[in-house]
Design a protein around this motif. Sequence first.
Motif, short mmCIF file in Angstrom:
data_model
loop_
_atom_site.label_atom_id
_atom_site.label_comp_id
_atom_site.label_asym_id
_atom_site.label_seq_id
_atom_site.Cartn_x
_atom_site.Cartn_y
_atom_site.Cartn_z
N ALA A 199 -0.42 -7.87 -7.42
CA ALA A 199 1.01 -7.28 -7.36
C ALA A 199 1.41 -6.98 -8.56
O ALA A 199 1.49 -7.94 -9.44
N PRO A 200 2.15 -5.90 -8.72
CA PRO A 200 2.14 -4.63 -7.75
C PRO A 200 1.06 -4.01 -7.80
O PRO A 200 0.70 -3.38 -8.94
N PRO A 201 0.18 -3.64 -7.02
CA PRO A 201 -1.11 -2.95 -6.93
C PRO A 201 -0.52 -1.33 -6.94
O PRO A 201 0.51 -0.95 -6.76
N THR A 202 -1.58 -0.62 -7.60
CA THR A 202 -1.48 0.82 -7.76
C THR A 202 -2.86 1.23 -6.91
O THR A 202 -3.72 0.43 -6.60
N ALA A 203 -2.88 2.73 -6.77
CA ALA A 203 -4.04 3.11 -5.90
C ALA A 203 -5.02 2.62 -6.65
O ALA A 203 -6.16 2.39 -6.11
N SER A 204 -5.37 2.65 -8.00
CA SER A 204 -6.55 2.73 -8.74
C SER A 204 -6.91 1.20 -8.59
O SER A 204 -8.19 0.84 -8.34
N SER A 205 -6.06 0.14 -8.64
CA SER A 205 -6.32 -1.30 -8.54
C SER A 205 -6.71 -1.57 -7.06
O SER A 205 -7.57 -2.42 -6.87
N VAL A 206 -6.19 -0.87 -6.26
CA VAL A 206 -6.87 -1.05 -4.84
C VAL A 206 -8.15 -0.51 -4.64
O VAL A 206 -9.02 -1.21 -3.82
N ALA A 207 -8.60 0.64 -5.09
CA ALA A 207 -9.91 1.15 -4.99
C ALA A 207 -10.90 0.00 -5.86
O ALA A 207 -12.15 -0.16 -5.37
N GLU A 208 -10.42 -0.44 -6.98
CA GLU A 208 -11.33 -1.30 -7.64
C GLU A 208 -11.45 -2.76 -7.14
O GLU A 208 -12.60 -3.39 -7.07
N LEU B 58 0.75 -1.15 -0.13
CA LEU B 58 0.05 -0.03 0.03
C LEU B 58 0.93 1.36 -0.04
O LEU B 58 0.20 2.45 -0.14
N ALA B 59 2.18 1.09 0.24
CA ALA B 59 3.07 2.16 0.05
C ALA B 59 3.20 2.63 -1.33
O ALA B 59 4.35 2.45 -2.08
N THR B 60 2.37 2.91 -1.83
CA THR B 60 2.17 3.40 -3.21
C THR B 60 1.39 4.90 -3.63
O THR B 60 0.34 5.06 -2.87
N ALA B 61 1.69 5.60 -4.67
CA ALA B 61 1.29 6.92 -4.82
C ALA B 61 -0.45 7.04 -5.01
O ALA B 61 -0.68 6.10 -5.82
N GLY B 62 -0.99 7.74 -3.93
CA GLY B 62 -2.49 8.01 -4.19
C GLY B 62 -3.16 6.91 -3.57
O GLY B 62 -4.29 7.15 -3.07
N SER B 63 -2.44 5.88 -2.85
CA SER B 63 -3.18 4.85 -2.02
C SER B 63 -3.87 5.68 -0.93
O SER B 63 -4.95 5.02 -0.42
N GLY B 64 -3.30 6.67 -0.20
CA GLY B 64 -3.76 7.26 0.93
C GLY B 64 -5.12 8.13 0.60
O GLY B 64 -5.98 8.35 1.23
N ASP B 65 -5.15 8.60 -0.85
CA ASP B 65 -6.37 9.26 -1.10
C ASP B 65 -7.51 8.38 -1.12
O ASP B 65 -8.70 8.89 -0.76
N VAL B 66 -7.23 7.07 -1.64
CA VAL B 66 -8.15 6.14 -1.73
C VAL B 66 -8.98 6.13 -0.36
O VAL B 66 -10.04 5.93 -0.25
N LEU B 67 -8.01 5.65 0.66
CA LEU B 67 -8.39 5.39 1.90
C LEU B 67 -9.23 6.77 2.60
O LEU B 67 -10.10 6.45 3.31
N SER B 68 -8.80 7.87 2.36
CA SER B 68 -9.50 9.13 2.82
C SER B 68 -10.88 9.36 2.36
O SER B 68 -11.90 9.33 3.09
N GLY B 69 -11.15 8.75 0.88
CA GLY B 69 -12.29 8.84 0.53
C GLY B 69 -13.16 7.63 1.01
O GLY B 69 -14.32 7.88 1.44
N LEU B 70 -12.56 6.52 1.08
CA LEU B 70 -13.42 5.60 1.80
C LEU B 70 -13.95 5.63 3.13
O LEU B 70 -15.12 5.50 3.41
N ILE B 71 -13.15 6.33 4.07
CA ILE B 71 -13.45 6.70 5.47
C ILE B 71 -14.49 7.78 5.19
O ILE B 71 -15.30 7.74 6.19
#
Length: 484
Positions: free
Chosen positions: A459-468, A416-429
């Motif tokens: 793997a390796p995930p991106t922020a977009s694939s985490v959201a998906e 999860l240490a990948t660019a934009g991952s924290g943005d997805v988390l913020s929207g989710l919370i």
Amino acid sequence: MRTAYRVETVRAAEAALLARLPEGTLMSRAAAGLAAACAGLLKPGLSGARVVVLAGGGDNGGDALYAGARLARRGAAVTAVLVTPERAHPGGLAALRAAGGRTATADAADALLARARLVVDGITGIGGRGGLRPAAAALARAAQEHGVPVVAVDLPSGVDADTGEVRGAAVRAALTVTFGTHKPGLLIDPAREYAGEVRLVDIGLGPELPPEPDLAALTDADVAALLPRPAAESDKYRRGVVGVVSGSARYPGAAVLTVGGALRGGAGAVRYVGPAGMAVLGRHPESLVSEGPPHKAGRVQAWVVGPGLGDTPEARAAVADVLAAEVPVLVDADGLRLLDADRVRDRSAPTVLTPHAGEAAALLGTGRDRVEAARLAAVTELAEQYGATALLKGSTTLIAEPGGAVRVNPTGTPWLATAGSGDVLSGLIGALLAAGLPPLDAASTGAYLHGAAGRLAAAPPTASSVAEALPTVWGRLLAATPPR
């Protein structure tokens, strides 16, 4: 829910239980569980297997010696290296010798470790503070250099049971067998990395422990019970509308990712405010887009502000506008640099702050190294200082309420240490806040889902694939738990 208690609480519970049990019962239970775990690692050839017990003084060393006696009776060749011979547990020592085990001094340890199949770490117990002393540190180093699997007794020697801090040399275990309850340090980095796999042995302590733990971690069942589910009369407004203020001309992707996290967080609708509206609509046409200011965007049940805003007068005004709202607000990324601390403390509605270690250091006026070395202290200080629920992202994500509960997220992954991952988390919370979850539940549930999605994404995930991956994680949890 997996719970953990500080040493002081554990000691009190043990004392209450010991007062009702025959002498030696607790140590016998602990040793039996420890020996069973060791035997499992030595299968199928327990007979003749060379086991080295590193035995310090006190009850921790006693547990290790009694477990060594049990292994010796089953045919293992057990030698106990007595770290402090004058303080060795007399009962445990006698049991080991009676079972055919042998003892040695630290001088012989290197040769013994070179031939061992398993090492049992009973050097120090949960009351230890600071790193190991030189003689014990040398033993821990030798075990690691010889590549022998180590089973830690209750806690790896040298780590702090209450905080997860590692202030010097410490044992690195493949398996930690802990007794009665988890200790906070077993769930928090950097100590968590030293613990390896953690196995809990029930010694009957549960009824003596207080109902409110010092640290807790959600499970699948806990999260499934917290997930918002639409009712028959639900519409998009009843399900929760979350407002998102993120992104900029330079960072439009932050807006896209934050909105994506919010949409996949169960929100009935997402109102986006900012300059990246076209990018957001291009990826998420179901979004409601306006240019601002936030308070004119329409009714929302929660706001998310900060990812990719930059540092401009317009960004500062947007953060101030959102903090003036009488609904829950999550502040992340650039928003953390732009917020007014007094304004946060004065808010009547809940606030959630979601910094990584560097951002937390800036908020606390300290160094990043200090935050990473003492994550529990940092997150509780953040919550107290700002009067907000604080979520400290990192190798172990921690969530704290001011003067209240602390949770650790068990699903995190370094991917999860990948660019934009924290943005997805913020929207989710933010979406979970808009659905009505209290801040602690929203933050810890969001972190749990986010971590699980990070593990599920290819793997390796991106922020977009985490959201998906979030809908799949959400669906699996709901399918496994009947509606409330």
